[in-house]
Enzyme design. Structure first.
Site, PDB file in Angstrom:
ATOM      1  N   VAL A  88       0.839  -1.204   0.000  1.00 47.65           N
ATOM      2  CA  VAL A  88       0.000   0.000   0.000  1.00 47.65           C
ATOM      3  C   VAL A  88       0.874   1.254   0.000  1.00 47.65           C
ATOM      4  CG1 VAL A  88      -1.766   1.284   1.282  1.00 47.65           C
ATOM      5  CG2 VAL A  88      -1.891  -1.225   1.149  1.00 47.65           C
ATOM      6  N   GLU A 132      12.258  -0.030  11.616  1.00 48.78           N
ATOM      7  CA  GLU A 132      13.692   0.194  11.928  1.00 48.78           C
ATOM      8  C   GLU A 132      14.589  -0.391  10.849  1.00 48.78           C
ATOM      9  OE1 GLU A 132      14.688  -1.404  15.723  1.00 48.78           O
ATOM     10  OE2 GLU A 132      13.520   0.123  16.809  1.00 48.78           O
ATOM     11  N   ARG A 133      14.109  -1.495  10.209  1.00 47.51           N
ATOM     12  CA  ARG A 133      14.912  -2.140   9.156  1.00 47.51           C
ATOM     13  C   ARG A 133      15.208  -1.160   8.023  1.00 47.51           C
ATOM     14  NH1 ARG A 133      11.160  -5.942  10.608  1.00 47.51           N
ATOM     15  NH2 ARG A 133       9.578  -5.078   9.207  1.00 47.51           N
ATOM     16  N   CYS A 136     -10.632  -3.339   2.695  1.00 51.24           N
ATOM     17  CA  CYS A 136     -10.799  -3.170   1.244  1.00 51.24           C
ATOM     18  C   CYS A 136     -12.050  -3.870   0.706  1.00 51.24           C
ATOM     19  CB  CYS A 136      -9.555  -3.671   0.518  1.00 51.24           C
ATOM     20  SG  CYS A 136      -8.908  -5.213   1.164  1.00 51.24           S
ATOM     21  N   GLY A 190      -3.958  -8.243  -1.507  1.00 52.51           N
ATOM     22  CA  GLY A 190      -4.627  -7.874  -0.257  1.00 52.51           C
ATOM     23  C   GLY A 190      -3.916  -8.396   0.973  1.00 52.51           C
ATOM     24  N   GLU A 211     -11.258 -11.570   7.987  1.00 53.89           N
ATOM     25  CA  GLU A 211     -11.847 -10.770   6.911  1.00 53.89           C
ATOM     26  C   GLU A 211     -13.375 -10.732   6.998  1.00 53.89           C
ATOM     27  OE1 GLU A 211      -9.837  -9.107   5.121  1.00 53.89           O
ATOM     28  OE2 GLU A 211     -10.796  -8.576   3.236  1.00 53.89           O
ATOM     29  N   HIS A 227     -10.763  -7.129  -6.012  1.00 57.14           N
ATOM     30  CA  HIS A 227     -11.642  -8.052  -5.292  1.00 57.14           C
ATOM     31  C   HIS A 227     -12.976  -8.125  -6.037  1.00 57.14           C
ATOM     32  CE1 HIS A 227      -8.665  -8.108  -2.293  1.00 57.14           C
ATOM     33  NE2 HIS A 227      -9.269  -7.477  -1.297  1.00 57.14           N
ATOM     34  N   ASN A 265      -8.522  -3.312  -4.688  1.00 59.16           N
ATOM     35  CA  ASN A 265      -8.266  -3.384  -3.237  1.00 59.16           C
ATOM     36  C   ASN A 265      -7.139  -2.477  -2.776  1.00 59.16           C
ATOM     37  OD1 ASN A 265      -7.028  -5.616  -4.853  1.00 59.16           O
ATOM     38  ND2 ASN A 265      -5.836  -5.924  -2.977  1.00 59.16           N
TER      39      ASN A 265
HETATM   40  P1  NAP Z   1       3.012  -4.765   3.717  1.00 56.92           P
HETATM   41  O1  NAP Z   1       3.248  -4.831   2.254  1.00 56.92           O
HETATM   42  O2  NAP Z   1       3.376  -5.934   4.561  1.00 56.92           O
HETATM   43  O3  NAP Z   1       3.762  -3.436   4.291  1.00 56.92           O
HETATM   44  C1  NAP Z   1       3.867  -3.178   5.684  1.00 56.92           C
HETATM   45  C2  NAP Z   1       4.620  -1.873   5.928  1.00 56.92           C
HETATM   46  O4  NAP Z   1       4.674  -1.654   7.356  1.00 56.92           O
HETATM   47  C3  NAP Z   1       6.062  -1.881   5.437  1.00 56.92           C
HETATM   48  O5  NAP Z   1       6.384  -0.589   4.951  1.00 56.92           O
HETATM   49  C4  NAP Z   1       6.863  -2.178   6.688  1.00 56.92           C
HETATM   50  O6  NAP Z   1       8.188  -1.592   6.661  1.00 56.92           O
HETATM   51  C5  NAP Z   1       6.055  -1.413   7.729  1.00 56.92           C
HETATM   52  N1  NAP Z   1       6.283  -1.931   9.087  1.00 56.92           N
HETATM   53  C6  NAP Z   1       6.250  -3.224   9.507  1.00 56.92           C
HETATM   54  N2  NAP Z   1       6.533  -3.294  10.825  1.00 56.92           N
HETATM   55  C7  NAP Z   1       6.745  -2.022  11.245  1.00 56.92           C
HETATM   56  C8  NAP Z   1       7.085  -1.413  12.497  1.00 56.92           C
HETATM   57  N3  NAP Z   1       7.252  -2.154  13.596  1.00 56.92           N
HETATM   58  N4  NAP Z   1       7.207  -0.067  12.553  1.00 56.92           N
HETATM   59  C9  NAP Z   1       7.035   0.708  11.465  1.00 56.92           C
HETATM   60  N5  NAP Z   1       6.733   0.194  10.235  1.00 56.92           N
HETATM   61  C10 NAP Z   1       6.582  -1.140  10.144  1.00 56.92           C
HETATM   62  O7  NAP Z   1       1.458  -4.501   4.040  1.00 56.92           O
HETATM   63  P2  NAP Z   1       0.335  -3.781   3.128  1.00 56.92           P
HETATM   64  O8  NAP Z   1      -0.431  -4.774   2.347  1.00 56.92           O
HETATM   65  O9  NAP Z   1       0.946  -2.616   2.427  1.00 56.92           O
HETATM   66  O10 NAP Z   1      -0.691  -3.278   4.249  1.00 56.92           O
HETATM   67  C11 NAP Z   1      -0.423  -2.130   5.033  1.00 56.92           C
HETATM   68  C12 NAP Z   1      -1.662  -1.809   5.857  1.00 56.92           C
HETATM   69  O11 NAP Z   1      -2.751  -1.529   4.964  1.00 56.92           O
HETATM   70  C13 NAP Z   1      -2.132  -2.974   6.747  1.00 56.92           C
HETATM   71  O12 NAP Z   1      -2.648  -2.459   7.954  1.00 56.92           O
HETATM   72  C14 NAP Z   1      -3.232  -3.609   5.910  1.00 56.92           C
HETATM   73  O13 NAP Z   1      -4.179  -4.299   6.694  1.00 56.92           O
HETATM   74  C15 NAP Z   1      -3.839  -2.388   5.253  1.00 56.92           C
HETATM   75  N6  NAP Z   1      -4.569  -2.632   4.003  1.00 56.92           N
HETATM   76  C16 NAP Z   1      -4.003  -3.360   3.011  1.00 56.92           C
HETATM   77  C17 NAP Z   1      -4.731  -3.562   1.818  1.00 56.92           C
HETATM   78  C18 NAP Z   1      -4.194  -4.363   0.691  1.00 56.92           C
HETATM   79  O14 NAP Z   1      -4.975  -4.635  -0.248  1.00 56.92           O
HETATM   80  N7  NAP Z   1      -2.918  -4.778   0.689  1.00 56.92           N
HETATM   81  C19 NAP Z   1      -5.977  -2.983   1.674  1.00 56.92           C
HETATM   82  C20 NAP Z   1      -6.510  -2.217   2.707  1.00 56.92           C
HETATM   83  C21 NAP Z   1      -5.784  -2.040   3.861  1.00 56.92           C
HETATM   84  P3  NAP Z   1       9.551  -2.422   6.360  1.00 56.92           P
HETATM   85  O15 NAP Z   1       9.660  -2.576   4.874  1.00 56.92           O
HETATM   86  O16 NAP Z   1      10.597  -1.535   6.909  1.00 56.92           O
HETATM   87  O17 NAP Z   1       9.429  -3.734   7.075  1.00 56.92           O
END
Ligand code: NAP
Length: 351
Positions: free
Chosen positions: A16, A39-40, A150, A181, A203, A243, A328
């Site tokens: 996202v 932190e990574r 989503c 998603g 979900e 979706h 989504n």
């Molecule tokens: P993702 O690809 O796993 O990305 C997660 C992000 O969070 C990465 O930038 C990661 O950074 C960061 N992160 C992880 N642990 C952290 C910490 N302890 N402190 C600060 N940053 C941290 O997940 P995503 O799919 O983009 O989803 C992100 C959010 O949007 C979630 O809450 C999800 O439920 C929501 N969402 C997702 C969708 C979808 O379709 N994907 C739709 C609606 C809502 P690093 O790279 O540094 O680890």
């Protein structure tokens, strides 16, 4: 003079987060000030911390930008877009709100909190009024505003004109959800290729509890939940983005399929009237050919910001049924959050 509003993207490296960066790179109201993640990633350049997976200019042109820790003393902007997982979101988002930022969150952590708007500008723009309650409740200058799950977002977009025109008694929705998603790397290829997985953790519960809040009315004590029954059955399918939802709905007054189509076709909600930059001209594309909507043909229309309805027809059990499709990670995530911020800006909440 550049008068754009500076923004921070939290979780900028994720599925996202990358979409936030791509959209914000050329946004007419907002400019990226800080990129942050875990932190990574902190201290690395964006191109080192992030495996960019989108079309268009790599890293949205922000590849050399040094990533900062996602804390208010190092990453404060008046507007914060959060693409954090729920765990870090529950800790960090209140810190930014306390520091005075408007935080537009994608995480589930605060969606159902009584004082937090669960916002889709086409569906419930008046829910922005909850911000006052939230600020009084916490003593914050800022606030947290969530966009819904989503799957719930796409469903609420199709239901909103039906609730407004007829009133809804019950909805049953069966989803076929894209792998994006689940974030990255998400579901292992060996588990999803050539397969359908009939389980996505939490979900169904999210859809069932968020829809009554989304369609509810703002009252003095918060949102009065809409009184409708919702049943969700969610499946993961080998699709990248988009979706698909099979929806059966029981409406008051038993309208015909033609009346339902007309209610969707004539729906002109507030973001379209305000001409917000990310609002699609038409929020619901109504398909009349019998084999649409389809993910590969329809999901990227309008940059993924509209939803698609097709095959509106009589249902022997509920009265009406139709097929529904929405993006989504755009309408259901980054694009939806940015549209929320555009609405807040139009309502004078961004100063
Ligand atoms: P993702 O690809 O796993 O990305 C997660 C992000 O969070 C990465 O930038 C990661 O950074 C960061 N992160 C992880 N642990 C952290 C910490 N302890 N402190 C600060 N940053 C941290 O997940 P995503 O799919 O983009 O989803 C992100 C959010 O949007 C979630 O809450 C999800 O439920 C929501 N969402 C997702 C969708 C979808 O379709 N994907 C739709 C609606 C809502 P690093 O790279 O540094 O680890």
């Amino acid at each position: 003079m550049n008068s754009k509003i500076p923004v921070t993207v939290l979780g900028a490296t994720g599925v996202v987060g990358q979409r936030f960066v791509r959209r914000l790179a050329s946004h007419p109201l907002f400019k990226i000030q800080y990129l942050a993640a875990s932190e990574r990633s902190s201290g690395k350049r964006y191109f080192e911390a992030c495996a960019w997976r989108l079309e268009g200019e790599p890293y949205g042109g922000f590849g050399p930008r040094v990533m900062v820790p996602g804390e208010p003393d190092q990453a404060f902007s008046p507007v914060v877009f959060s693409a954090l997982d729920s765990g870090p979101a529950s800790e960090l988002e209140p810190q930014f709100a306390k520091a005075g930022a408007l935080v537009f969150s994608n995480a589930s952590a605060f969606r159902m909190a009584r004082e937090v708007p669960l916002l889709i500008p086409e569906v419930n723009p008046e829910h922005l009024g909850l911000i006052e309650l939230q600020r009084r409740h916490h003593g914050w200058k800022g606030a947290i505003l969530c966009n819904p799950n989503c799957t719930a977002t796409v469903l609420a977009m199709a239901l909103a004109p039906l609730e407004k025109t007829f009133g809804i008694e019950a909805v049953m929705m069966t989803s076929m959800q894209a792998v994006s998603g689940a974030g990255y790397p998400g579901v292992a290829s060996l588990d999803i290729l050539g397969n359908v997985v009939p389980f996505i953790r939490n979900e169904e519960e999210k859809v069932e509890e968020e829809i009554p809040k989304l369609l509810g009315l703002l009252g003095p004590e918060g949102i009065e939940l809409a009184k409708l029954g919702v049943s969700a059955l969610c499946h993961r399918v080998p699709v990248l983005e988009g979706h698909t939802e099979a929806v059966s709905v029981k409406l008051k007054g038993s309208p015909t399929p033609d009346q339902v189509r007309e209610a969707m076709r004539s729906w002109r909600p507030e973001p379209q009237a305000l001409n917000l930059p990310s609002a699609p001209a038409v929020p619901i594309h109504l398909h009349l050919t019998e084999d649409r909507p389809q993910v590969r043909r329809d999901v990227e229309v309008d940059g993924g910001m509209s939803v698609h309805v097709g095959r509106v027809r009589a249902c022997p059990l509920f009265g009406i049924k139709f097929s529904l499709l929405g993006h989504n990670t755009e309408r259901g995530a980054a694009g939806g959050s940015i549209l929320n911020a555009e609405l807040a800006h139009a309502k004078g909440l961004l100063g």
